[in-house]
Design an enzyme around this catalytic site. Structure first.
Site, PDB file in Angstrom:
ATOM      1  N   HIS A 222      21.622  15.965  -2.451  1.00 30.71           N
ATOM      2  CA  HIS A 222      22.077  14.590  -2.687  1.00 30.71           C
ATOM      3  C   HIS A 222      23.588  14.488  -2.599  1.00 30.71           C
ATOM      4  O   HIS A 222      24.310  15.166  -3.316  1.00 30.71           O
ATOM      5  CB  HIS A 222      21.596  14.018  -4.032  1.00 30.71           C
ATOM      6  CG  HIS A 222      21.345  12.536  -3.932  1.00 30.71           C
ATOM      7  ND1 HIS A 222      22.354  11.621  -3.825  1.00 30.71           N
ATOM      8  CD2 HIS A 222      20.194  11.830  -3.853  1.00 30.71           C
ATOM      9  CE1 HIS A 222      21.843  10.415  -3.712  1.00 30.71           C
ATOM     10  NE2 HIS A 222      20.519  10.507  -3.707  1.00 30.71           N
TER      11      HIS A 222
ATOM     12  N   THR B 135      17.854   7.592  -4.587  1.00 25.19           N
ATOM     13  CA  THR B 135      17.439   8.274  -5.819  1.00 25.19           C
ATOM     14  C   THR B 135      18.666   8.476  -6.705  1.00 25.19           C
ATOM     15  O   THR B 135      19.600   9.176  -6.328  1.00 25.19           O
ATOM     16  CB  THR B 135      16.800   9.638  -5.471  1.00 25.19           C
ATOM     17  OG1 THR B 135      15.881   9.438  -4.408  1.00 25.19           O
ATOM     18  CG2 THR B 135      16.069  10.209  -6.669  1.00 25.19           C
TER      19      THR B 135
ATOM     20  N   GLU C 192      15.364  21.432  -7.558  1.00 20.32           N
ATOM     21  CA  GLU C 192      16.466  20.980  -6.704  1.00 20.32           C
ATOM     22  C   GLU C 192      17.470  20.303  -7.623  1.00 20.32           C
ATOM     23  O   GLU C 192      17.164  19.277  -8.241  1.00 20.32           O
ATOM     24  CB  GLU C 192      15.956  20.009  -5.626  1.00 20.32           C
ATOM     25  CG  GLU C 192      17.078  19.532  -4.720  1.00 20.32           C
ATOM     26  CD  GLU C 192      16.590  18.758  -3.494  1.00 20.32           C
ATOM     27  OE1 GLU C 192      15.527  19.094  -2.941  1.00 20.32           O
ATOM     28  OE2 GLU C 192      17.294  17.809  -3.091  1.00 20.32           O
TER      29      GLU C 192
ATOM     30  N   GLU D  14       9.099  14.363  -0.294  1.00 18.58           N
ATOM     31  CA  GLU D  14       9.643  13.842  -1.560  1.00 18.58           C
ATOM     32  C   GLU D  14       8.757  12.720  -2.042  1.00 18.58           C
ATOM     33  O   GLU D  14       8.386  11.829  -1.249  1.00 18.58           O
ATOM     34  CB  GLU D  14      11.050  13.287  -1.334  1.00 18.58           C
ATOM     35  CG  GLU D  14      12.112  14.332  -1.199  1.00 18.58           C
ATOM     36  CD  GLU D  14      13.484  13.688  -1.050  1.00 18.58           C
ATOM     37  OE1 GLU D  14      13.631  12.483  -1.317  1.00 18.58           O
ATOM     38  OE2 GLU D  14      14.396  14.400  -0.635  1.00 18.58           O
TER      39      GLU D  14
ATOM     40  N   ARG E 215      10.049   1.428   2.063  1.00 22.28           N
ATOM     41  CA  ARG E 215      11.210   0.742   2.660  1.00 22.28           C
ATOM     42  C   ARG E 215      11.707   1.431   3.929  1.00 22.28           C
ATOM     43  O   ARG E 215      12.364   0.812   4.742  1.00 22.28           O
ATOM     44  CB  ARG E 215      12.329   0.596   1.645  1.00 22.28           C
ATOM     45  CG  ARG E 215      12.987   1.886   1.260  1.00 22.28           C
ATOM     46  CD  ARG E 215      14.228   1.647   0.429  1.00 22.28           C
ATOM     47  NE  ARG E 215      13.904   1.197  -0.911  1.00 22.28           N
ATOM     48  CZ  ARG E 215      14.725   1.406  -1.957  1.00 22.28           C
ATOM     49  NH1 ARG E 215      15.882   2.008  -1.778  1.00 22.28           N
ATOM     50  NH2 ARG E 215      14.390   1.002  -3.153  1.00 22.28           N
TER      51      ARG E 215
ATOM     52  N   HIS F 199      16.771   8.086   6.833  1.00 18.82           N
ATOM     53  CA  HIS F 199      17.657   7.042   7.359  1.00 18.82           C
ATOM     54  C   HIS F 199      17.448   6.755   8.842  1.00 18.82           C
ATOM     55  O   HIS F 199      17.922   5.738   9.344  1.00 18.82           O
ATOM     56  CB  HIS F 199      19.115   7.359   7.032  1.00 18.82           C
ATOM     57  CG  HIS F 199      19.389   7.241   5.566  1.00 18.82           C
ATOM     58  ND1 HIS F 199      19.121   6.087   4.860  1.00 18.82           N
ATOM     59  CD2 HIS F 199      19.834   8.132   4.661  1.00 18.82           C
ATOM     60  CE1 HIS F 199      19.416   6.272   3.589  1.00 18.82           C
ATOM     61  NE2 HIS F 199      19.848   7.514   3.439  1.00 18.82           N
TER      62      HIS F 199
ATOM     63  N   HIS G  74      10.853  11.072   2.392  1.00 16.18           N
ATOM     64  CA  HIS G  74      10.484  10.466   1.099  1.00 16.18           C
ATOM     65  C   HIS G  74       9.629   9.235   1.381  1.00 16.18           C
ATOM     66  O   HIS G  74      10.126   8.249   1.916  1.00 16.18           O
ATOM     67  CB  HIS G  74      11.769  10.084   0.361  1.00 16.18           C
ATOM     68  CG  HIS G  74      11.563   9.539  -1.015  1.00 16.18           C
ATOM     69  ND1 HIS G  74      12.611   9.211  -1.843  1.00 16.18           N
ATOM     70  CD2 HIS G  74      10.440   9.250  -1.719  1.00 16.18           C
ATOM     71  CE1 HIS G  74      12.147   8.753  -3.002  1.00 16.18           C
ATOM     72  NE2 HIS G  74      10.828   8.748  -2.940  1.00 16.18           N
TER      73      HIS G  74
ATOM     74  N   ARG H  65       8.437   6.391  -0.096  1.00 15.39           N
ATOM     75  CA  ARG H  65       8.624   5.598  -1.319  1.00 15.39           C
ATOM     76  C   ARG H  65       7.448   4.648  -1.505  1.00 15.39           C
ATOM     77  O   ARG H  65       6.813   4.231  -0.536  1.00 15.39           O
ATOM     78  CB  ARG H  65       9.923   4.796  -1.229  1.00 15.39           C
ATOM     79  CG  ARG H  65      11.175   5.659  -1.161  1.00 15.39           C
ATOM     80  CD  ARG H  65      12.409   4.781  -1.198  1.00 15.39           C
ATOM     81  NE  ARG H  65      12.611   4.267  -2.533  1.00 15.39           N
ATOM     82  CZ  ARG H  65      13.510   4.730  -3.399  1.00 15.39           C
ATOM     83  NH1 ARG H  65      14.324   5.698  -3.061  1.00 15.39           N
ATOM     84  NH2 ARG H  65      13.611   4.210  -4.591  1.00 15.39           N
TER      85      ARG H  65
ATOM     86  N   ASN I   2      16.941  15.549   5.783  1.00 14.02           N
ATOM     87  CA  ASN I   2      16.219  14.356   5.328  1.00 14.02           C
ATOM     88  C   ASN I   2      16.406  13.262   6.383  1.00 14.02           C
ATOM     89  O   ASN I   2      17.534  12.818   6.635  1.00 14.02           O
ATOM     90  CB  ASN I   2      16.784  13.927   3.972  1.00 14.02           C
ATOM     91  CG  ASN I   2      16.067  12.704   3.435  1.00 14.02           C
ATOM     92  OD1 ASN I   2      15.849  11.746   4.154  1.00 14.02           O
ATOM     93  ND2 ASN I   2      15.714  12.726   2.169  1.00 14.02           N
TER      94      ASN I   2
HETATM   95  N1  PXP Z   1      17.256  15.535  -2.145  1.00 15.20           N
HETATM   96  C1  PXP Z   1      16.586  14.537  -2.778  1.00 15.20           C
HETATM   97  C2  PXP Z   1      15.588  14.916  -3.819  1.00 15.20           C
HETATM   98  C3  PXP Z   1      16.802  13.191  -2.441  1.00 15.20           C
HETATM   99  O1  PXP Z   1      16.135  12.215  -3.079  1.00 15.20           O
HETATM  100  C4  PXP Z   1      17.725  12.889  -1.417  1.00 15.20           C
HETATM  101  C5  PXP Z   1      17.947  11.460  -0.995  1.00 15.20           C
HETATM  102  O2  PXP Z   1      16.779  10.921  -0.495  1.00 15.20           O
HETATM  103  C6  PXP Z   1      18.374  13.950  -0.773  1.00 15.20           C
HETATM  104  C7  PXP Z   1      18.145  15.262  -1.179  1.00 15.20           C
HETATM  105  C8  PXP Z   1      19.344  13.717   0.339  1.00 15.20           C
HETATM  106  O3  PXP Z   1      20.453  13.022  -0.149  1.00 15.20           O
HETATM  107  P1  PXP Z   1      21.536  12.512   0.897  1.00 15.20           P
HETATM  108  O4  PXP Z   1      20.852  11.496   1.773  1.00 15.20           O
HETATM  109  O5  PXP Z   1      22.591  11.915   0.019  1.00 15.20           O
HETATM  110  O6  PXP Z   1      22.001  13.697   1.675  1.00 15.20           O
END
Ligand code: PXP
Length: 236
Positions: A190, A101, A151, A70, A49, A10, A43, A45, A7
């Site tokens: 997550h 999330t 998931e 996402e 953001r 960031h 994602h 959003r 992901n």
């Molecule tokens: N899976 C989903 C559905 C998420 O919303 C997120 C966070 O955006 C992640 C995985 C990744 O989480 P993390 O950034 O804590 O690894």
């Protein structure tokens, strides 16, 4: 092996700190691909953001690996998903005031509506994953929508310690065992890190993890490619 979706939201969070062009989300995706990531997760959003619309279109053109998009199941974002046709969409709850999330989607409360969203995606060849808390009723409701995968939200496991963590892990394991009896794939994500990933990766039937924050955070010290590769090594 369990596959890795990185992901890269960031990377965009850092870019948006200065509202400029760097660090480049596309360049980050290329580094993750070259390091062996199986999928890039982003994602979009509703408040935009971090990831912006142009990131999604650019990545859709340029990615060699799968795109996991996402999204909140709302009309504006559903229309974008239908247009770009990512490999997978992952339906997530979205709350404008949350930092990230916070919980899984309440599928039991909106099963029929989500079944229509799944149908609309399937009609365009897009697979659907649903992000849920590790709860058997939510798994069953997700299966009933026709989704391809669930998931399981690993955030509560990741944030707990000691006996509380053992209890959260038991919930994940019970759901994993339940999912294994049904024709739906099992993903997790997550809060997963190099320190807490191993037990989750060993859960029965797990096919994919999506990891963002820990990889991007570690990339500051060891580089993005190394951060992806150390997670891949754990998954192997
Ligand atoms: N899976 C989903 C559905 C998420 O919303 C997120 C966070 O955006 C992640 C995985 C990744 O989480 P993390 O950034 O804590 O690894």
């Amino acid at each position: 092996m369990v596959e890795l979706g990185v992901n890269i939201d960031h990377i965009a969070t850092l870019r948006e700190a200065r509202k400029g062009a760097v660090p480049s989300v596309l360049e980050a995706a290329r580094v993750c691909e070259a390091a062996g990531a199986h999928q890039i997760t982003v994602h979009l959003r509703q408040d935009r953001r971090h990831i912006h619309d142009h990131d999604i279109y650019t990545l859709r053109e340029a990615l060699r690996v799968r795109m996991n998009f996402e999204m909140a199941a709302v009309p504006e974002i559903i229309a974008i998903a239908h247009e770009i046709t990512p490999y997978t969409v992952c339906l997530v709850p979205e709350n404008r005031t949350e930092v990230t999330t916070e919980g899984g989607l309440d599928v039991t409360a909106q099963q029929d509506r989500l079944a229509e969203v799944v149908q609309g995606m399937h009609a365009r060849g897009i697979k659907v994953s649903i992000f849920i808390d590790p709860d058997i009723d939510q798994v069953d409701a997700s299966i009933a929508t026709g989704a391809d995968s669930v998931e399981l939200h690993t955030g509560a496991y990741a944030n707990a310690e000691g006996a509380a963590r053992d209890a959260e892990f038991a919930r994940l394991r019970a759901c994993a065992e339940h999912i294994a009896k049904h024709p739906i794939a099992f993903h997790a994500g997550h809060g997963l890190t190099v320190k807490n990933l191993a037990p989750v990766a060993a859960l029965p039937g797990l096919r994919e993890v999506n990891i963002g924050h820990d990889i991007v955070a570690r990339s500051i010290f060891i580089g993005l490619s190394n951060a992806v590769q150390e997670i891949l090594a754990l998954l192997r």
